[in-house]
Scaffold this active site. Structure first.
Site, mmCIF file in Angstrom:
data_model
loop_
_atom_site.group_PDB
_atom_site.id
_atom_site.type_symbol
_atom_site.label_atom_id
_atom_site.label_comp_id
_atom_site.label_asym_id
_atom_site.label_seq_id
_atom_site.Cartn_x
_atom_site.Cartn_y
_atom_site.Cartn_z
ATOM 1 N N ASP A 78 0.847 -1.198 0.000
ATOM 2 C CA ASP A 78 0.000 0.000 0.000
ATOM 3 C C ASP A 78 0.883 1.248 0.000
ATOM 4 O O ASP A 78 2.009 1.214 0.487
ATOM 5 C CB ASP A 78 -0.866 0.046 1.279
ATOM 6 C CG ASP A 78 -2.063 -0.893 1.224
ATOM 7 O OD1 ASP A 78 -2.360 -1.447 0.154
ATOM 8 O OD2 ASP A 78 -2.714 -1.053 2.283
ATOM 9 N N ARG A 129 -1.391 -0.610 -8.523
ATOM 10 C CA ARG A 129 -2.746 -0.177 -8.140
ATOM 11 C C ARG A 129 -2.758 1.342 -8.289
ATOM 12 O O ARG A 129 -1.881 2.025 -7.755
ATOM 13 C CB ARG A 129 -3.053 -0.535 -6.687
ATOM 14 C CG ARG A 129 -4.389 0.089 -6.216
ATOM 15 C CD ARG A 129 -4.542 0.071 -4.694
ATOM 16 N NE ARG A 129 -4.626 -1.268 -4.182
ATOM 17 C CZ ARG A 129 -4.266 -1.595 -2.931
ATOM 18 N NH1 ARG A 129 -3.783 -0.679 -2.112
ATOM 19 N NH2 ARG A 129 -4.373 -2.835 -2.517
#
Ligand SMILES: Cc1cc2nc3c(=O)[nH]c(=O)nc-3n(C[C@H](O)[C@H](O)[C@H](O)COP(=O)(O)OP(=O)(O)OC[C@H]3O[C@@H](n4cnc5c(N)ncnc54)[C@H](O)[C@@H]3O)c2cc1C
Length: 255
Positions: A78, A129
């Site tokens: 992340d 992402r």
């Protein structure tokens, strides 16, 4: 539909805590394999001891990515706030240089630097992402205006798709979902080269319509006992989220 699991919690300052998170991640990877779940994992460097020492957290990250590779799984790192961007990308590149290809990174469309970052990542054929970015960042480094962020998101997505990178399109914004459909068509991107990603419980009707249209979709599932601290921190970072929650409570609408 598939999933990505997130053990709630950030900013670990003790090695024992980082090590117990690593052990929990390895347990989660075992459970995913044992139950044949269609899920990968999403980790945060600050949770792996980055604030203790970046080199230490790299060792923990590498052991998790190794465990994932042994079990045929994938790790998404992340992206946290802008104090972590360069270090996170550097640790990602280091893993790739060491031969790991079961790892991916996140790019935040609101950061001005994301354009050059993406142009570097495409050279590696990175699995990325793409999201808007959730932290409050200053106007010196980040777009503040909704339309500018959307524009940046669209441009970055186009570059990733044109270079054949695998893209995780992480948004609940209908405008960007439509933009993605358009770019998927224009760039001739195959279904196997992208997926939509949405947070558990958010805009479920939109989620159903994406899946109904035949696209792959991954649900981000946060879990763990740190949910209260996590939620409070998120609200402080971005009070707009409180608006979403209140709106959903009042209208009973999470479409
Ligand atoms: C799978 C996934 C992974 C992510 N990973 C990261 C990351 O690593 N780093 C990072 O900085 N950010 C991450 N984000 C957050 C992202 O950057 C955005 O802050 C967030 O998705 C909101 O932007 P949006 O594109 O959904 O558009 P918005 O315009 O913010 O949202 C569109 C609509 O979706 C609903 N909505 C959006 N978010 C929420 C919410 N949290 N709760 C309730 N309703 C909501 C609201 O109805 C809103 O009107 C991630 C998001 C997703 C979906």
């Amino acid at each position: 539909m598939t999933a990505t699991l997130d053990i709630l919690g950030e900013d670990v300052y003790e090695q024992s805590a980082a090590e117990s998170i690593r052990n929990e991640w390895i347990h989660v990877l075992d459970e995913i394999k044992g139950h044949q779940l269609e899920s990968n994992i999403s980790v945060k460097l600050s949770q792996l001891g980055f604030r203790i020492d970046p080199e230490y957290s790299f060792g923990i990250l590498r052991s998790i990515v190794t465990a994932a590779r042994e079990r045929g799984n994938f790790v998404r790192v992340d992206m946290e706030d802008s104090t972590m961007t360069s270090a996170t990308l550097a640790q990602y590149r280091r893993l790739r240089a060491e031969g790991f290809d079961n790892v991916g990174v996140v790019i935040q469309a609101y950061l001005h630097r994301s354009d050059p970052d993406v142009r570097d990542l495409v050279k590696l054929g990175a699995n990325v992402r793409l999201c808007k970015g959730i932290y409050r960042e200053s106007p010196e480094i980040a777009y503040q205006d909704r339309d500018e962020i959307r524009r940046s998101f669209g441009l970055l997505m186009r570059v990733l798709m044109e270079h054949g990178c695998y893209v995780g399109i992480a948004t609940h914004d209908e405008y960007l979902v439509d933009k993605s459909y358009e770019l998927i068509q224009k760039t001739g991107t195959e279904k196997s080269r992208y997926e939509f990603q949405m947070l558990l419980g958010v805009r479920e009707q939109l989620r159903a319509s994406i899946v109904g249209a035949g696209h792959r979709l991954r649900v981000y599932v946060p879990y763990g006992d740190q949910w209260y601290a996590y939620s409070v921190r998120r609200l402080k970072e971005n009070p707009q989220i409180a608006g979403y929650v209140v709106k959903a409570l009042l209208t009973g609408n999470n479409s």
